[in-house]
Design an enzyme around this catalytic site. Structure first.
Site, mmCIF file in Angstrom:
data_model
loop_
_atom_site.group_PDB
_atom_site.id
_atom_site.type_symbol
_atom_site.label_atom_id
_atom_site.label_comp_id
_atom_site.label_asym_id
_atom_site.label_seq_id
_atom_site.Cartn_x
_atom_site.Cartn_y
_atom_site.Cartn_z
ATOM 1 N N HIS A 19 -76.062 -32.787 -45.894
ATOM 2 C CA HIS A 19 -76.175 -31.319 -45.850
ATOM 3 C C HIS A 19 -77.589 -30.873 -46.261
ATOM 4 O O HIS A 19 -78.160 -29.972 -45.644
ATOM 5 C CB HIS A 19 -75.202 -30.672 -46.842
ATOM 6 C CG HIS A 19 -73.753 -30.837 -46.528
ATOM 7 N ND1 HIS A 19 -72.837 -31.247 -47.461
ATOM 8 C CD2 HIS A 19 -73.056 -30.618 -45.389
ATOM 9 C CE1 HIS A 19 -71.626 -31.271 -46.917
ATOM 10 N NE2 HIS A 19 -71.734 -30.901 -45.650
ATOM 11 N N LYS A 45 -57.414 -25.203 -53.257
ATOM 12 C CA LYS A 45 -56.325 -25.880 -53.985
ATOM 13 C C LYS A 45 -56.526 -27.386 -54.059
ATOM 14 O O LYS A 45 -56.289 -28.000 -55.071
ATOM 15 C CB LYS A 45 -54.987 -25.561 -53.293
ATOM 16 C CG LYS A 45 -54.252 -24.432 -54.004
ATOM 17 C CD LYS A 45 -52.868 -24.252 -53.436
ATOM 18 C CE LYS A 45 -52.767 -22.868 -52.791
ATOM 19 N NZ LYS A 45 -51.822 -22.791 -51.701
ATOM 20 N N ARG A 94 -72.773 -34.897 -36.781
ATOM 21 C CA ARG A 94 -73.004 -36.311 -37.113
ATOM 22 C C ARG A 94 -72.524 -37.222 -36.006
ATOM 23 O O ARG A 94 -73.178 -38.189 -35.647
ATOM 24 C CB ARG A 94 -72.258 -36.677 -38.402
ATOM 25 C CG ARG A 94 -72.778 -35.977 -39.641
ATOM 26 C CD ARG A 94 -71.781 -36.070 -40.755
ATOM 27 N NE ARG A 94 -70.525 -35.423 -40.368
ATOM 28 C CZ ARG A 94 -69.527 -35.181 -41.192
ATOM 29 N NH1 ARG A 94 -69.596 -35.547 -42.447
ATOM 30 N NH2 ARG A 94 -68.435 -34.579 -40.766
ATOM 31 N N SER A 132 -68.449 -34.956 -47.432
ATOM 32 C CA SER A 132 -67.971 -34.533 -48.761
ATOM 33 C C SER A 132 -66.629 -35.174 -49.066
ATOM 34 O O SER A 132 -66.358 -35.563 -50.203
ATOM 35 C CB SER A 132 -67.824 -33.014 -48.813
ATOM 36 O OG SER A 132 -69.049 -32.403 -48.543
#
Ligand code: PNS
Length: 164
Positions: A19, A45, A94, A132
């Site tokens: 990123h 959450k 990507r 991530s």
């Protein structure tokens, strides 16, 4: 001439070196880049960091770069883009697997806001496998994701995993 503002939206839970590479590349054609963290109740959450923590993490990662800022936003990306005067959306692509979803979003955003153009950037090949999701998974399972995130981000990831 008016300032060229590019929005780089995403979940950034947490921001990775991939990123960071994309945001820095966008400075080649934008005067300012706003890394925009989307509020999403479902994602919050099951995520590692809260939205404000993600914003703080991004600010730390780009500490020495005054042309890159971090903000959180709620609601539609096109509305946030309008509110900050951004006409460019930047996304990193990507893999081929990313492409379909990215095209769908780009075309939908352009339908919602015709003045908004999406630009796809290719990250450095050594970052192209970083995500991530994998960083969170490696960290929570006791592995070392430090090659894939900035040192300041890694400190926060360690704090989170130690607290669990
Ligand atoms: O990093 P991600 O999770 O792939 O990012 C997806 C994101 C945040 C860019 C996308 O979900 C988004 O733009 N959310 C804001 C709500 C919105 O505008 N949705 C319609 C997109 S066509």
């Amino acid at each position: 001439m008016s300032e060229r503002i590019a929005l780089f939206p995403g979940s950034f839970d947490p921001i990775t070196l991939g990123h960071e590479d994309v945001a820095r590349r966008a400075l080649a054609f934008a005067d300012r880049v706003i890394v925009a963290v989307a509020h999403s109740p479902q994602a919050a959450k099951k995520g590692m960091f809260g939205v404000e923590e993600r914003v703080e993490t991004i600010r730390e990662a780009f500490g020495g770069e005054p042309r890159i800022e971090a903000r959180a936003f709620e609601g539609l990306l096109v509305d946030f883009a309008r509110s900050v005067g951004a006409r460019i959306v930047v996304r990193g692509v990507r893999t081929v697997a990313d492409f379909e979803y990215e095209m769908q979003m780009a075309i939908m955003n352009r339908r919602l806001s015709p003045e908004l153009e999406t630009v796809f950037l290719a990250p450095e090949p050594e970052q192209s496998f970083v995500s991530s999701t994998l960083v969170r998974q490696i960290a929570t399972l006791g592995g070392d994701p430090s090659p894939f995130v900035s040192p300041s981000v890694m400190r926060r990831v360690r704090e989170k995993t130690a607290a669990r």
